[in-house]
Design an enzyme around this catalytic site. Structure first.
Site, PDB file in Angstrom:
ATOM      1  CB  SER A 190       3.597 -17.383  17.581  1.00 55.04           C
ATOM      2  OG  SER A 190       2.207 -17.129  17.525  1.00 55.04           O
ATOM      3  NE  ARG A 191       2.867 -11.808  12.853  1.00 52.49           N
ATOM      4  CZ  ARG A 191       2.627 -11.577  11.569  1.00 52.49           C
ATOM      5  NH1 ARG A 191       2.365 -10.347  11.163  1.00 52.49           N
ATOM      6  NH2 ARG A 191       2.641 -12.541  10.693  1.00 52.49           N
ATOM      7  CB  SER A 214       5.869 -21.016   7.421  1.00 52.05           C
ATOM      8  OG  SER A 214       4.491 -20.699   7.321  1.00 52.05           O
ATOM      9  CE  LYS A 270      -0.629 -19.988   7.282  1.00 48.13           C
ATOM     10  NZ  LYS A 270       0.423 -20.637   8.113  1.00 48.13           N
ATOM     11  CE  LYS A 315      -1.594 -20.445  11.955  1.00 51.88           C
ATOM     12  NZ  LYS A 315      -0.472 -19.495  12.117  1.00 51.88           N
ATOM     13  CB  ALA A 331       7.956 -14.029   8.498  1.00 48.54           C
ATOM     14  N   GLY A 346       0.708 -24.280   6.621  1.00 50.27           N
ATOM     15  CA  GLY A 346       1.822 -25.035   7.176  1.00 50.27           C
ATOM     16  C   GLY A 346       2.647 -24.211   8.147  1.00 50.27           C
ATOM     17  NE  ARG A 367      -2.071   0.517   3.735  1.00 48.99           N
ATOM     18  CZ  ARG A 367      -2.655   0.214   4.899  1.00 48.99           C
ATOM     19  NH1 ARG A 367      -3.973   0.258   4.983  1.00 48.99           N
ATOM     20  NH2 ARG A 367      -1.948  -0.150   5.937  1.00 48.99           N
TER      21      ARG A 367
END
Length: 298
Positions: free
Chosen positions: A227-228, A112, A82, A164, A114, A110, A33
């Site tokens: 994981s955020r 992953s 997701k 998840k 970043a 899956g 953006r």
């Protein structure tokens, strides 16, 4: 030579652009953006001319973005977001349906992170599409350090990829409250069962929940500070409001919007989603310890 454009230059989009660029048979550009000082950045119109598009736009923004910006030119589209749209309860395949035909769209799932993909660390992913050729076309575009599988279980990929993140928030709360490894294992395993029960109602295949898209991504996302969504849970355990947590993260945590979407679906359909419901209630202000105790003593 595959001419690929990644739409969205956040951490996940940037990691995918890096990974796809490691395959010498690809020519990869990226757009977002706002202009970014990153390699191979192009304007949106140039990106949309590519034959292969990888959509790394956050799930809650996809509908508005498509309506405002998307022009279909027979491109193949890989959805790398997701989530479930909070305002409508629509899955991403439903949001894309008016814009891209089934045979031209695929969904990436899956385990992953970043941060590991952009380091070139070994990863395994699943590309799901109703069209085997489309799935294979995207699967073959990934570099050697990413092992890809393909299938046609779009419902399974969508449910696993979105649900998840909500379980990961609950796991982060559990860790933040220092409830122990036993409680965490119980929560994650019950989360897998809840996710599976929900997914089967939408036509997902049973085996998907035990594979990379299901158990693989859930175990990763619900067990690491990378994981955020897990970090959202840690913040909630400290008594922080969701708005403060999102501001501190500085990036999108898809589990928040998905928790609201699942709550709406549960309210409309009467489906039993205990973990997702408790996460929603915590986001709305319920005391985390009370909520986790309610879950673990059901």
């Amino acid at each position: 030579m595959k001419r690929i454009a990644v739409i969205g230059a956040g951490k996940w989009g940037s990691a995918l652009a890096f990974a796809l660029g490691q395959n010498p048979e690809n020519e990869v550009v990226i757009t977002s953006r706002h202009p970014r000082d990153v390699p191979n950045f192009v304007d949106l119109e140039t990106a949309l001319q590519r034959e292969y598009l990888v959509m790394a736009i956050p799930a809650q923004q996809v509908g508005a973005w498509l309506k405002e910006h998307f022009r279909y030119r027979d491109q193949k589209v890989l959805v790398a977001a997701k989530g479930i749209e909070a305002s409508t309860g629509r899955f991403l395949n439903e949001i894309f349906a008016p814009y891209v035909p089934d045979q031209n769209i695929a969904f990436l799932s899956g385990p992953s992170f970043a941060a590991e993909v952009i380091q070139g660390l070994p990863t395994a992913l699943v590309v799901s599409s109703a069209d085997a050729q489309t799935a294979m076309g995207f699967a073959e575009a990934f570099p050697e350090f990413i092992r890809t599988y393909s299938d046609d279980d779009i419902a399974g990929a969508e449910v696993c990829g979105s649900y998840k993140n909500v379980i990961a928030i609950a796991a982060g709360i559990c860790a933040g409250l220092k409830l122990g490894n036993n409680a965490a294992a119980a929560l994650i395993s019950r989360g897998l069962i809840e996710m599976r029960r929900f997914g089967l109602a939408y036509g997902a295949r049973d085996e998907t929940f035990l594979g990379l898209s299901g158990a693989g991504d859930l175990f990763l996302t619900a067990s690491s500070v990378l994981s955020r969504n897990y970090r959202v849970g840690l913040g909630l355990a400290e008594g922080k409001a969701k708005e403060q947590i999102v501001e501190e993260l500085g990036e999108v945590a898809e589990g928040i919007g998905t928790a609201y979407a699942l709550h709406g679906i549960a309210q409309r359909s009467g489906v039993y989603l205990p973990i997702a419901t408790e996460v929603y209630e915590i986001l709305e202000g319920k005391a985390p310890r009370e909520s986790l105790n309610d879950l673990l003593t059901r």
